[in-house]
Scaffold this active site. Structure first.
Site, PDB file in Angstrom:
ATOM      1  N   ASP A 136       0.828  -1.215   0.000  1.00 17.60           N
ATOM      2  CA  ASP A 136       0.000   0.000   0.000  1.00 17.60           C
ATOM      3  C   ASP A 136       0.862   1.266   0.000  1.00 17.60           C
ATOM      4  OD1 ASP A 136      -2.446   1.266  -0.164  1.00 17.60           O
ATOM      5  OD2 ASP A 136      -2.850   1.196   1.990  1.00 17.60           O
ATOM      6  N   LYS A 138       1.682   4.679  -1.063  1.00 20.68           N
ATOM      7  CA  LYS A 138       0.949   5.833  -1.609  1.00 20.68           C
ATOM      8  C   LYS A 138       1.305   7.043  -0.742  1.00 20.68           C
ATOM      9  CE  LYS A 138      -3.116   4.668   1.137  1.00 20.68           C
ATOM     10  NZ  LYS A 138      -4.552   4.476   1.165  1.00 20.68           N
ATOM     11  N   ASN A 141       0.656   7.273   3.013  1.00 19.78           N
ATOM     12  CA  ASN A 141       1.409   6.421   3.939  1.00 19.78           C
ATOM     13  C   ASN A 141       2.878   6.810   4.043  1.00 19.78           C
ATOM     14  OD1 ASN A 141      -0.793   4.935   4.654  1.00 19.78           O
ATOM     15  ND2 ASN A 141      -0.460   3.321   3.132  1.00 19.78           N
ATOM     16  N   ASP A 158       3.126   3.533   7.626  1.00 20.49           N
ATOM     17  CA  ASP A 158       1.983   2.648   7.879  1.00 20.49           C
ATOM     18  C   ASP A 158       2.240   1.302   7.212  1.00 20.49           C
ATOM     19  OD1 ASP A 158      -1.374   3.321   8.375  1.00 20.49           O
ATOM     20  OD2 ASP A 158      -0.719   1.413   7.541  1.00 20.49           O
ATOM     21  N   THR A 177      -4.691   0.645  -3.003  1.00 18.72           N
ATOM     22  CA  THR A 177      -5.481   1.859  -3.239  1.00 18.72           C
ATOM     23  C   THR A 177      -5.591   2.036  -4.747  1.00 18.72           C
ATOM     24  OG1 THR A 177      -4.650   2.717  -1.160  1.00 18.72           O
ATOM     25  CG2 THR A 177      -5.533   4.336  -2.711  1.00 18.72           C
TER      26      THR A 177
END
Ligand code: 3AM
Length: 264
Positions: A136, A138, A141, A158, A177
């Site tokens: 993830d 992005k 994060n 994260d 995402t």
């Protein structure tokens, strides 16, 4: 499960201060270590707000974070748990999210973009060397160390979707995402850690041009665009970007994960 008598009380060690932000089931607060005076971020996760499956995911995130030791990954300093909460004491990042910086500045100099990407690549390369796939990556994060250093000092903040996978094993859950997800993840086939390298390519594209490589209002149309790896360098937005930077993007935003650049 620890017995109640063994629970350590976070308030005895840290003074909890202002709220830094709120996620879907977590609140992040600023806290001061009572003895050293050093400030940290504490992610407070309420057990009552999440399902058993989500609890396992939190436990997985904690186990992975405990294992991580890299200058571009937000360090987990300590974990407190009681019947109602988990409190994750983390390094305090005062610069906010890369996401907000992108909204504010639209795009950055190539030098800044390069430094930011180098740090993300270093951190993800480290995760991959530890057999961890992040899944993830992005701008939401990616956290900035300070406002002053801006995007040239970034850390992954994260690990909510991260998983352990070995060199020969694969994950198969479709997650991530929409705008950052790799084609092989969308194709619902087993995939490996190259999905992170794709997401780094999307972030690099945005930092260099201020526009996302894949964009559609409708997710179905967006996913078709990603699977076809259909993006281009609009002349106007890319006119000041070097040929080397475009070459880098072309080697990372490659549909076939086996042909994509690795972090090494
Ligand atoms: O609510 P916003 O989006 O402003 O950036 C994170 C997010 O902010 C922030 O807490 C909010 C909920 O995730 N955050 C997360 N980890 C942090 C850290 N280590 C942090 N802020 C500072 N240091």
């Amino acid at each position: 499960m620890e017995s109640k008598a063994n629970y350590r009380n976070i308030k005895e060690v840290y003074k909890i201060e202002s709220t830094l932000g709120k996620g879907s089931f977590a609140t992040v607060k600023k806290a001061k270590h009572r003895e050293t005076g050093v400030r940290y971020a504490v992610k407070v996760i309420s057990k009552s707000k999440i399902s058993d499956e989500e609890k396992l995911a939190v436990q997985m995130e904690i186990d992975i974070l405990k294992q991580m030791d890299h200058p571009n990954i937000v360090k987990l300093m300590d974990v407190f748990e009681d019947e109602r909460h988990w409190c994750l004491v983390m390094e305090l990042m005062l610069g906010g999210e890369l996401f907000d910086e992108i909204l504010l500045k639209e795009h950055f100099s190539e030098k800044e973009a390069r430094e930011c990407c180098r740090q993300i690549i270093d951190a993800i390369g480290y995760c991959h060397s530890q057999e961890i796939v992040h899944r993830d990556i992005k701008p939401e994060n990616l956290l900035l160390v300070s406002k002053e250093l801006g995007i040239s000092a970034v850390k992954i903040g994260d690990f909510g979707l991260a998983r352990l996978i070995g060199e020969d094993s694969f994950a198969s859950t479709t997650c991530g995402t929409p705008g950052y997800v790799a084609p092989e993840v969308l194709m619902q086939k087993p995939y490996g850690n190259a999905c992170d390298n794709w997401s780094i390519g999307v972030v690099a594209f945005i930092l260099l041009s201020g526009t996302p490589p894949f964009y559609e209002e409708d997710n179905f149309a967006l996913f078709e665009q990603i699977k076809a790896c259909k993006y281009d360098f609009h002349v106007e937005t890319w006119k000041d970007v070097s040929a080397e930077a475009k070459e880098f993007i072309k080697k990372v935003l490659v549909a076939d994960p086996n042909k994509r650049l690795t972090c090494n």
